[in-house]
Write an enzyme that holds these catalytic residues in place. Structure first.
Site, PDB file in Angstrom:
ATOM      1  N   GLY A  14      27.253   9.601 -19.392  1.00  9.99           N
ATOM      2  CA  GLY A  14      28.067  10.013 -18.246  1.00  9.99           C
ATOM      3  C   GLY A  14      29.179  10.950 -18.698  1.00  9.99           C
ATOM      4  N   LEU A  15      29.788  11.585 -17.720  1.00 10.36           N
ATOM      5  CA  LEU A  15      30.869  12.539 -18.006  1.00 10.36           C
ATOM      6  C   LEU A  15      32.035  11.852 -18.715  1.00 10.36           C
ATOM      7  CD1 LEU A  15      30.996  14.286 -14.505  1.00 10.36           C
ATOM      8  CD2 LEU A  15      30.166  15.338 -16.640  1.00 10.36           C
ATOM      9  N   SER A  16      32.821  12.615 -19.414  1.00 13.70           N
ATOM     10  CA  SER A  16      34.062  12.097 -19.977  1.00 13.70           C
ATOM     11  C   SER A  16      34.925  11.567 -18.826  1.00 13.70           C
ATOM     12  CB  SER A  16      34.797  13.228 -20.712  1.00 13.70           C
ATOM     13  OG  SER A  16      36.033  12.763 -21.186  1.00 13.70           O
ATOM     14  N   ALA A  18      34.159   8.990 -16.995  1.00 11.72           N
ATOM     15  CA  ALA A  18      33.344   8.307 -15.973  1.00 11.72           C
ATOM     16  C   ALA A  18      33.556   6.797 -16.019  1.00 11.72           C
ATOM     17  CB  ALA A  18      31.865   8.642 -16.162  1.00 11.72           C
ATOM     18  N   GLY A  19      33.927   6.277 -17.190  1.00 11.25           N
ATOM     19  CA  GLY A  19      34.176   4.829 -17.295  1.00 11.25           C
ATOM     20  C   GLY A  19      33.318   4.126 -18.336  1.00 11.25           C
ATOM     21  N   LYS A  20      32.687   4.878 -19.214  1.00 13.97           N
ATOM     22  CA  LYS A  20      31.771   4.280 -20.205  1.00 13.97           C
ATOM     23  C   LYS A  20      32.508   3.270 -21.102  1.00 13.97           C
ATOM     24  CE  LYS A  20      30.654   8.393 -21.825  1.00 13.97           C
ATOM     25  NZ  LYS A  20      31.518   9.195 -20.913  1.00 13.97           N
ATOM     26  N   THR A  21      33.606   3.710 -21.705  1.00 15.36           N
ATOM     27  CA  THR A  21      34.339   2.834 -22.627  1.00 15.36           C
ATOM     28  C   THR A  21      34.941   1.650 -21.883  1.00 15.36           C
ATOM     29  OG1 THR A  21      34.820   4.727 -24.042  1.00 15.36           O
ATOM     30  CG2 THR A  21      36.185   2.769 -24.355  1.00 15.36           C
ATOM     31  N   SER A  88      26.440  12.111 -24.257  1.00 20.64           N
ATOM     32  CA  SER A  88      25.006  12.422 -24.459  1.00 20.64           C
ATOM     33  C   SER A  88      24.418  13.187 -23.267  1.00 20.64           C
ATOM     34  CB  SER A  88      24.211  11.151 -24.768  1.00 20.64           C
ATOM     35  OG  SER A  88      24.469  10.096 -23.870  1.00 20.64           O
TER      36      SER A  88
HETATM   37  P1  ADP Z   1      34.649   7.449 -20.690  1.00 22.87           P
HETATM   38  O1  ADP Z   1      34.468   6.436 -21.789  1.00 22.87           O
HETATM   39  O2  ADP Z   1      33.422   7.568 -19.805  1.00 22.87           O
HETATM   40  O3  ADP Z   1      35.157   8.769 -21.170  1.00 22.87           O
HETATM   41  P2  ADP Z   1      36.951   5.887 -19.982  1.00 22.87           P
HETATM   42  O4  ADP Z   1      36.431   4.488 -19.844  1.00 22.87           O
HETATM   43  O5  ADP Z   1      37.629   6.256 -21.263  1.00 22.87           O
HETATM   44  O6  ADP Z   1      35.751   6.890 -19.684  1.00 22.87           O
HETATM   45  O7  ADP Z   1      37.928   6.213 -18.798  1.00 22.87           O
HETATM   46  C1  ADP Z   1      37.626   5.865 -17.452  1.00 22.87           C
HETATM   47  C2  ADP Z   1      38.933   5.773 -16.675  1.00 22.87           C
HETATM   48  O8  ADP Z   1      38.624   5.547 -15.299  1.00 22.87           O
HETATM   49  C3  ADP Z   1      39.810   4.625 -17.132  1.00 22.87           C
HETATM   50  O9  ADP Z   1      41.162   5.053 -17.080  1.00 22.87           O
HETATM   51  C4  ADP Z   1      39.527   3.555 -16.078  1.00 22.87           C
HETATM   52  O10 ADP Z   1      40.631   2.671 -15.923  1.00 22.87           O
HETATM   53  C5  ADP Z   1      39.324   4.396 -14.825  1.00 22.87           C
HETATM   54  N1  ADP Z   1      38.529   3.755 -13.788  1.00 22.87           N
HETATM   55  C6  ADP Z   1      38.885   3.664 -12.496  1.00 22.87           C
HETATM   56  N2  ADP Z   1      37.946   3.022 -11.773  1.00 22.87           N
HETATM   57  C7  ADP Z   1      36.964   2.680 -12.625  1.00 22.87           C
HETATM   58  C8  ADP Z   1      35.720   1.978 -12.457  1.00 22.87           C
HETATM   59  N3  ADP Z   1      35.334   1.506 -11.271  1.00 22.87           N
HETATM   60  N4  ADP Z   1      34.931   1.834 -13.555  1.00 22.87           N
HETATM   61  C9  ADP Z   1      35.336   2.299 -14.775  1.00 22.87           C
HETATM   62  N5  ADP Z   1      36.489   2.979 -14.984  1.00 22.87           N
HETATM   63  C10 ADP Z   1      37.317   3.155 -13.916  1.00 22.87           C
END
Ligand code: ADP
Length: 183
Positions: A14-16, A18-21, A88
């Site tokens: 997923g996009l940077s 997006a919530g992966k971590t 990815s």
């Molecule tokens: P990635 O790893 O995809 O780059 P991050 O997890 O680092 O993304 O960041 C996602 C951000 O979006 C976090 O600040 C998280 O708190 C916020 N967020 C808001 N709503 C959601 C949700 N429903 N699921 C996951 N993250 C969310």
């Protein structure tokens, strides 16, 4: 105590932002509580260690995932559940991971571009839009959304807890983690 279960690779794409971590960390809590043997592989962490020599050209992105695939392959075939969070962006590269690991599941952590730009967790989109970061996925580099992901979560519409529950149920239904009986 650890629980017996097969190895697997839960591959988050997923996009940077997006919530992966965020979801991987929440999932980690559940897997730990259930005694599942697992390892979390995160894009940002791996790029500071195993692949710190690589950049973001198409070739370097491919090499980045190739090395992670090697690690996930060893772990998954030895009964470890791998929770992998990597942008990815290329389908062919994700398909390569599938072909080379045990019990692979492609998990699309989906949020529209305008949502991740609004979140801009690390301030990267602002810079990318200003042209300060080349090869930035979604802005100046492509993201090939999975055509047919095994699991699809929408972080603009679901809470972290809801997305995590969907993933846990998918792992349970495939027998990759044991079902917890409430009775
Ligand atoms: P990635 O790893 O995809 O780059 P991050 O997890 O680092 O993304 O960041 C996602 C951000 O979006 C976090 O600040 C998280 O708190 C916020 N967020 C808001 N709503 C959601 C949700 N429903 N699921 C996951 N993250 C969310």
């Amino acid at each position: 105590m650890t629980t017996e279960h097969p190895g697997f690779v839960l591959w988050m794409t997923g996009l940077s932002g997006a919530g992966k971590t965020t979801i991987a960390l929440e999932l980690e809590k559940h897997l730990k509580a259930r005694g599942i043997k697992f390892e979390r592989l995160d894009g940002d962490v791996v790029r500071e260690s195993l692949t710190r020599d690589l950049g973001f050209s198409a070739e370097d992105r491919r090499k980045n995932i190739e090395r992670v695939t090697f690690v996930a392959k060893l772990l998954s075939r030895n009964g470890v559940g791998c929770v992998c969070s990597f942008i990815s962006p290329y389908q062919s590269v994700r398909d390569h991971v599938r072909e080379n690991t045990t019990n692979f599941l492609e998990l699309f952590v989906d949020a529209p571009l305008d949502t991740v730009i609004a979140r801009d967790v690390k301030g990267m989109y602002k810079k990318a839009i200003a042209g300060e970061i080349p090869n930035f996925t979604g802005i100046s580099d492509p993201f090939e959304a999975p055509a047919n992901p095994d699991i699809h979560v929408r972080t603009d519409q679901q809470t972290v807890a809801e997305s995590t529950q969907i993933i846990i149920e998918a792992l349970e239904s495939r027998g990759f983690i044991p079902v917890i009986s409430n009775q």
